[in-house]
Design an enzyme around this catalytic site. Structure first.
Site, PDB file in Angstrom:
ATOM      1  N   TYR A   1     -61.908  88.821 -37.845  1.00 53.57           N
ATOM      2  CA  TYR A   1     -62.660  89.543 -36.818  1.00 53.57           C
ATOM      3  C   TYR A   1     -63.611  90.546 -37.451  1.00 53.57           C
ATOM      4  O   TYR A   1     -63.518  90.856 -38.638  1.00 53.57           O
ATOM      5  CB  TYR A   1     -61.706  90.240 -35.846  1.00 53.57           C
ATOM      6  CG  TYR A   1     -61.093  91.531 -36.356  1.00 53.57           C
ATOM      7  CD1 TYR A   1     -61.571  92.769 -35.931  1.00 53.57           C
ATOM      8  CD2 TYR A   1     -60.025  91.519 -37.259  1.00 53.57           C
ATOM      9  CE1 TYR A   1     -61.010  93.955 -36.380  1.00 53.57           C
ATOM     10  CE2 TYR A   1     -59.457  92.688 -37.715  1.00 53.57           C
ATOM     11  CZ  TYR A   1     -59.951  93.904 -37.285  1.00 53.57           C
ATOM     12  OH  TYR A   1     -59.395  95.080 -37.746  1.00 53.57           O
TER      13      TYR A   1
ATOM     14  N   GLU B   1     -55.157 102.980 -47.771  1.00 52.69           N
ATOM     15  CA  GLU B   1     -56.174 103.257 -46.752  1.00 52.69           C
ATOM     16  C   GLU B   1     -55.476 103.689 -45.475  1.00 52.69           C
ATOM     17  O   GLU B   1     -54.251 103.788 -45.437  1.00 52.69           O
ATOM     18  CB  GLU B   1     -57.027 102.009 -46.506  1.00 52.69           C
ATOM     19  CG  GLU B   1     -56.236 100.780 -46.125  1.00 52.69           C
ATOM     20  CD  GLU B   1     -57.076  99.496 -46.140  1.00 52.69           C
ATOM     21  OE1 GLU B   1     -58.312  99.586 -46.105  1.00 52.69           O
ATOM     22  OE2 GLU B   1     -56.476  98.409 -46.176  1.00 52.69           O
TER      23      GLU B   1
ATOM     24  N   LYS C   1     -60.550  90.436 -43.562  1.00 49.79           N
ATOM     25  CA  LYS C   1     -60.397  91.127 -42.271  1.00 49.79           C
ATOM     26  C   LYS C   1     -59.784  90.169 -41.245  1.00 49.79           C
ATOM     27  O   LYS C   1     -60.471  89.625 -40.366  1.00 49.79           O
ATOM     28  CB  LYS C   1     -61.739  91.676 -41.790  1.00 49.79           C
ATOM     29  CG  LYS C   1     -61.609  92.747 -40.701  1.00 49.79           C
ATOM     30  CD  LYS C   1     -62.945  93.414 -40.447  1.00 49.79           C
ATOM     31  CE  LYS C   1     -62.865  94.445 -39.323  1.00 49.79           C
ATOM     32  NZ  LYS C   1     -62.077  95.625 -39.688  1.00 49.79           N
TER      33      LYS C   1
ATOM     34  N   LEU D   1     -59.467  96.994 -47.411  1.00 51.53           N
ATOM     35  CA  LEU D   1     -60.592  96.350 -46.761  1.00 51.53           C
ATOM     36  C   LEU D   1     -61.896  96.872 -47.363  1.00 51.53           C
ATOM     37  O   LEU D   1     -62.027  98.072 -47.612  1.00 51.53           O
ATOM     38  CB  LEU D   1     -60.573  96.642 -45.259  1.00 51.53           C
ATOM     39  CG  LEU D   1     -61.679  95.971 -44.450  1.00 51.53           C
ATOM     40  CD1 LEU D   1     -61.479  94.461 -44.411  1.00 51.53           C
ATOM     41  CD2 LEU D   1     -61.742  96.537 -43.036  1.00 51.53           C
TER      42      LEU D   1
ATOM     43  N   ARG E   1     -69.709  90.243 -44.408  1.00 48.36           N
ATOM     44  CA  ARG E   1     -68.261  90.319 -44.619  1.00 48.36           C
ATOM     45  C   ARG E   1     -67.543  89.239 -43.823  1.00 48.36           C
ATOM     46  O   ARG E   1     -66.548  88.662 -44.281  1.00 48.36           O
ATOM     47  CB  ARG E   1     -67.730  91.701 -44.248  1.00 48.36           C
ATOM     48  CG  ARG E   1     -66.237  91.863 -44.561  1.00 48.36           C
ATOM     49  CD  ARG E   1     -65.760  93.286 -44.355  1.00 48.36           C
ATOM     50  NE  ARG E   1     -65.895  93.714 -42.962  1.00 48.36           N
ATOM     51  CZ  ARG E   1     -65.615  94.945 -42.543  1.00 48.36           C
ATOM     52  NH1 ARG E   1     -65.175  95.855 -43.393  1.00 48.36           N
ATOM     53  NH2 ARG E   1     -65.766  95.263 -41.268  1.00 48.36           N
TER      54      ARG E   1
ATOM     55  N   ARG F   1     -48.799  72.770 -32.223  1.00 47.26           N
ATOM     56  CA  ARG F   1     -48.451  73.750 -33.260  1.00 47.26           C
ATOM     57  C   ARG F   1     -48.048  73.041 -34.543  1.00 47.26           C
ATOM     58  O   ARG F   1     -47.219  72.137 -34.522  1.00 47.26           O
ATOM     59  CB  ARG F   1     -47.305  74.638 -32.773  1.00 47.26           C
ATOM     60  CG  ARG F   1     -46.895  75.744 -33.736  1.00 47.26           C
ATOM     61  CD  ARG F   1     -45.776  76.584 -33.143  1.00 47.26           C
ATOM     62  NE  ARG F   1     -45.389  77.679 -34.026  1.00 47.26           N
ATOM     63  CZ  ARG F   1     -44.496  77.586 -35.021  1.00 47.26           C
ATOM     64  NH1 ARG F   1     -43.901  76.410 -35.239  1.00 47.26           N
ATOM     65  NH2 ARG F   1     -44.208  78.619 -35.762  1.00 47.26           N
TER      66      ARG F   1
END
Length: 287
Positions: A33, A183, A151, A207, A52, A101
């Protein structure tokens, strides 16, 4: 007003938007995301977020369903349709819906990626009163997976960290590994000692923040010294000031860590100045 969202090429009322229960983002957190801020109806650091996004997808060997120009057009269309002046655009891409799945990745030629975007209106986003009072944080163990540079939508532990902070009566948590701060739960962390800005260097441990990159560039242009290395919790407690950066908080001062006041216990001059510079320069460059 019902929001207009974007799902797999279509603009829809949010009440009509659907994603399959077999989507791997839902079943496996198999997705990435980005969040892009909007100020005055314009996008901040869009190019950095798009770059990114491409890196995250490549690291997970996931197909990108949209090129950068089209992605920009979708962002702008959502801003217009939802009358966003200040706010955020959330983008998520998953490996899609293989129809059932399975741990094995589906063939991307047979299973297209899922792409979803939606807006969040945040009037006065740049005028967050916390910028004048500062954040209070606690330290918690960093037990996330080792590829924090990607991310992904695997945000359970950061969510738990924010709830730990809320339970402790503070604003956020800093994650700690082997005694060193990595972080924040959703931001990059910094301390300032003797006028020097210290923050962990880029690696798979953190990140690669788009706002981080811009702020460090602005700091260098303002003749501020930046040292990229890990720092400990104890070093942070003895620092003159501290702050975090993120796409939605921009530059946010930190005034307390684990109940210990940092510096004067008020937002420091370096964080305050960097916030001013970032907002000024980012607004100029917004598209």
């Amino acid at each position: 007003m019902t929001r207009t969202v974007y799902v797999n090429g279509d603009y829809l009322p949010e009440t009509e938007a659907k994603v399959s229960i077999f989507d791997r983002g839902f079943l496996m957190a198999d997705g990435v995301y980005e969040v892009t801020s909007v100020l005055d109806g314009k996008l901040l650091d869009f190019a950095g977020h798009a770059k990114r996004l491409g890196r995250s997808l490549a690291e997970l060997d996931m197909a990108n369903p949209i090129n950068t120009d089209d992605l920009l057009a979708v962002h702008r269309e959502l801003v217009a349709r939802n009358n966003i002046v200040d706010g955020l655009i959330y983008l998520q891409i998953t490996r899609g819906n293989p129809g059932d799945r399975d741990f094995a990745f589906p063939d991307p030629a047979q299973t297209p990626s899922t792409i979803v975007l939606f807006t969040q209106s945040k009037p006065g986003l740049a005028d967050n009163p916390m910028a004048k009072t500062g954040m209070r944080v606690i330290s918690i163990d960093d037990i996330r997976w080792g590829r924090r540079d990607i991310k992904t939508v695997q945000l359970l532990y950061p969510s738990m960290g924010k709830m730990m902070a809320k339970k402790a009566g503070v604003d956020d948590a800093w994650l700690v590994e082997d005694g060193f701060v990595t972080e924040g739960t959703s931001n990059n962390a910094y301390i300032v000692t003797g006028g020097k800005i210290i923050t962990r260097q880029l690696s798979s441990d953190i990140l690669h923040g788009i706002t981080r990159n811009a702020v460090l560039r602005f700091a260098a242009e303002a003749q501020m010294e930046v040292i990229e290395r890990p720092f400990t919790v104890e070093e942070a407690k003895a620092a003159d000031e501290a702050f975090v950066t993120s796409a939605s908080a921009f530059v946010m001062p930190v005034v307390e860590l684990d109940g210990v006041a940092l510096g004067s216990g008020k937002p420091g001059p370096v964080a305050t100045r960097l916030r001013e510079i970032y907002l000024e320069e980012s607004r100029k460059a917004a598209i």
